[in-house]
Design a protein around this motif. Structure first.
Motif, mmCIF file in Angstrom:
data_model
loop_
_atom_site.group_PDB
_atom_site.id
_atom_site.type_symbol
_atom_site.label_atom_id
_atom_site.label_comp_id
_atom_site.label_asym_id
_atom_site.label_seq_id
_atom_site.Cartn_x
_atom_site.Cartn_y
_atom_site.Cartn_z
ATOM 1 N N SER A 46 0.798 -1.232 0.000
ATOM 2 C CA SER A 46 0.000 0.000 0.000
ATOM 3 C C SER A 46 0.833 1.285 0.000
ATOM 4 C CB SER A 46 -0.910 0.004 1.232
ATOM 5 O OG SER A 46 -0.121 -0.119 2.415
ATOM 6 N N THR A 47 2.022 1.238 0.584
ATOM 7 C CA THR A 47 2.803 2.475 0.726
ATOM 8 C C THR A 47 3.119 3.174 -0.588
ATOM 9 O OG1 THR A 47 3.792 1.634 2.776
ATOM 10 C CG2 THR A 47 4.920 3.479 1.697
ATOM 11 N N PRO A 48 3.533 2.437 -1.629
ATOM 12 C CA PRO A 48 3.969 3.133 -2.845
ATOM 13 C C PRO A 48 2.828 3.650 -3.715
ATOM 14 C CG PRO A 48 4.319 0.776 -3.109
ATOM 15 C CD PRO A 48 3.771 0.972 -1.744
ATOM 16 N N ASP A 75 7.874 -8.273 -6.853
ATOM 17 C CA ASP A 75 7.175 -9.485 -6.433
ATOM 18 C C ASP A 75 5.711 -9.377 -6.853
ATOM 19 O OD1 ASP A 75 6.342 -8.931 -2.924
ATOM 20 O OD2 ASP A 75 6.312 -7.572 -4.613
ATOM 21 N N ARG A 77 1.665 -11.349 -6.063
ATOM 22 C CA ARG A 77 0.860 -12.354 -5.360
ATOM 23 C C ARG A 77 0.292 -13.317 -6.392
ATOM 24 N NH1 ARG A 77 -1.063 -8.066 -2.063
ATOM 25 N NH2 ARG A 77 0.705 -7.182 -0.940
ATOM 26 N N THR A 154 11.076 -7.789 2.865
ATOM 27 C CA THR A 154 11.063 -6.856 1.751
ATOM 28 C C THR A 154 10.866 -7.649 0.468
ATOM 29 O OG1 THR A 154 12.181 -4.910 0.808
ATOM 30 C CG2 THR A 154 13.567 -6.839 1.333
HETATM 31 C C1 6PG Z 1 4.046 -6.683 -1.326
HETATM 32 C C2 6PG Z 1 5.353 -5.952 -1.156
HETATM 33 C C3 6PG Z 1 5.784 -6.034 0.263
HETATM 34 C C4 6PG Z 1 5.437 -4.691 0.880
HETATM 35 C C5 6PG Z 1 5.547 -4.719 2.373
HETATM 36 C C6 6PG Z 1 5.047 -3.394 2.965
HETATM 37 O O1 6PG Z 1 3.832 -7.284 -2.382
HETATM 38 O O2 6PG Z 1 3.231 -6.577 -0.395
HETATM 39 O O3 6PG Z 1 6.303 -6.360 -1.992
HETATM 40 O O4 6PG Z 1 7.152 -6.283 0.465
HETATM 41 O O5 6PG Z 1 6.329 -3.714 0.337
HETATM 42 O O6 6PG Z 1 4.731 -5.791 2.837
HETATM 43 O O7 6PG Z 1 3.692 -3.279 2.596
HETATM 44 P P1 6PG Z 1 2.866 -1.926 2.923
HETATM 45 O O8 6PG Z 1 3.435 -0.866 2.029
HETATM 46 O O9 6PG Z 1 1.443 -2.267 2.566
HETATM 47 O O10 6PG Z 1 3.070 -1.623 4.389
#
Ligand code: 6PG
Length: 248
Positions: A46-48, A75, A77, A154
């Motif tokens: 969610s952060t980016p 990555d 899912r 990460t």
């Molecule tokens: C994913 C990301 C994962 C993510 C972290 C932080 O596919 O979810 O690659 O590494 O960067 O879990 O997630 P948030 O930004 O949602 O806190």
């Protein structure tokens, strides 16, 4: 391993995302000015999202030569590309649907739960034919964006998973602890080979793990994000909440 990471602390998530967007424009210009192409792997989660939304606004989008940019994923899912949990879905909604990136320059990481090993091999083959290599023959991104989980993961390099030991394959399947969802992820060799890693971390709930990773403080000094051995430069973009436990 380069010098210590550069740490940028901004007052809030929007300012952090804006600063990261400006840095990405700069990195893209440098890469394109040199090799003519900018190969970047995006982070999920969610952060980016806000960063990607900003890159799609005229202020940033008009500074990015999209025809010379190739977008990959760090990555993914194991869900369909239109699933709410799909990183590709989030990036398409926040960025790809709003900018003139040629379709041939967009490289989703397909992760079909019925054929993850084959999809991992296909993505490795894509990296092999698309990216420059380092002296060890490992594909070399200009930039890999990374987030950080509260458990120190990460990309999808989760604690206590076999992918942490992977040194041959560049992309591998991994079972995420939460909900036992399967994923595909770039492995340490590819993350470590990148010319630049950029972490984007925000929120009070990340302050403890940021302190552990950046200050090697606390009981656990083997969190996945701590076990990176990057050959290139590393920058951290944090909001004040996530940076609360570190001195900068
Ligand atoms: C994913 C990301 C994962 C993510 C972290 C932080 O596919 O979810 O690659 O590494 O960067 O879990 O997630 P948030 O930004 O949602 O806190």
């Amino acid at each position: 391993m380069t010098a210590a990471p550069a740490i940028h602390v901004l007052p809030d998530p929007d300012a952090m995302s804006r600063a990261a967007a400006e840095r990405i424009v700069n990195l893209a210009g440098n890469a394109i000015g040199g090799a003519g192409t900018f190969h970047v792997a995006l982070a999920g989660g969610s952060t980016p999202r806000r960063l990607y939304e900003l890159l799609a606004t005229p202020r940033f989008a008009q500074q990015l030569p999209w025809a010379d940019i190739h977008i990959y994923f760090g990555d993914e899912r194991a869900v369909p590309p239109d699933h709410a949990d799909s990183n590709f879905h989030m990036v398409r909604e926040s960025l790809l649907s709003k900018v003139p990136l040629p379709e041939a320059n967009c490289h989703p990481m397909h992760a079909d739960p019925t054929r993850l090993e084959r999809d991992a091999g296909d993505y490795s083959a894509l990296l092999s034919r698309s990216l420059p290599r380092n002296a060890a023959g490992i594909p070399c991104f200009d930039l890999i964006l990374l987030g950080l989980g509260r458990d120190g993961h990460t990309a999808s390099l989760f604690p206590s998973t076999p992918i942490l030991e992977e040194r041959e394959r560049w992309v591998a399947p991994v079972q995420a602890p939460a909900g036992d969802s399967w994923r595909l992820s770039l492995t340490y060799p590819v993350l470590n080979a990148a010319r630049q890693l950029l972490f984007l971390v925000a929120g009070t709930d990340k302050a403890a793990v940021v302190q552990q990773v950046l200050r090697r403080a606390g009981p656990d000094t083997h969190l996945p994000a701590q076990c990176l051995a990057p050959a290139g430069d590393v920058e951290w973009y944090l909001d004040a909440a996530a940076a609360a436990g570190i001195q900068t």
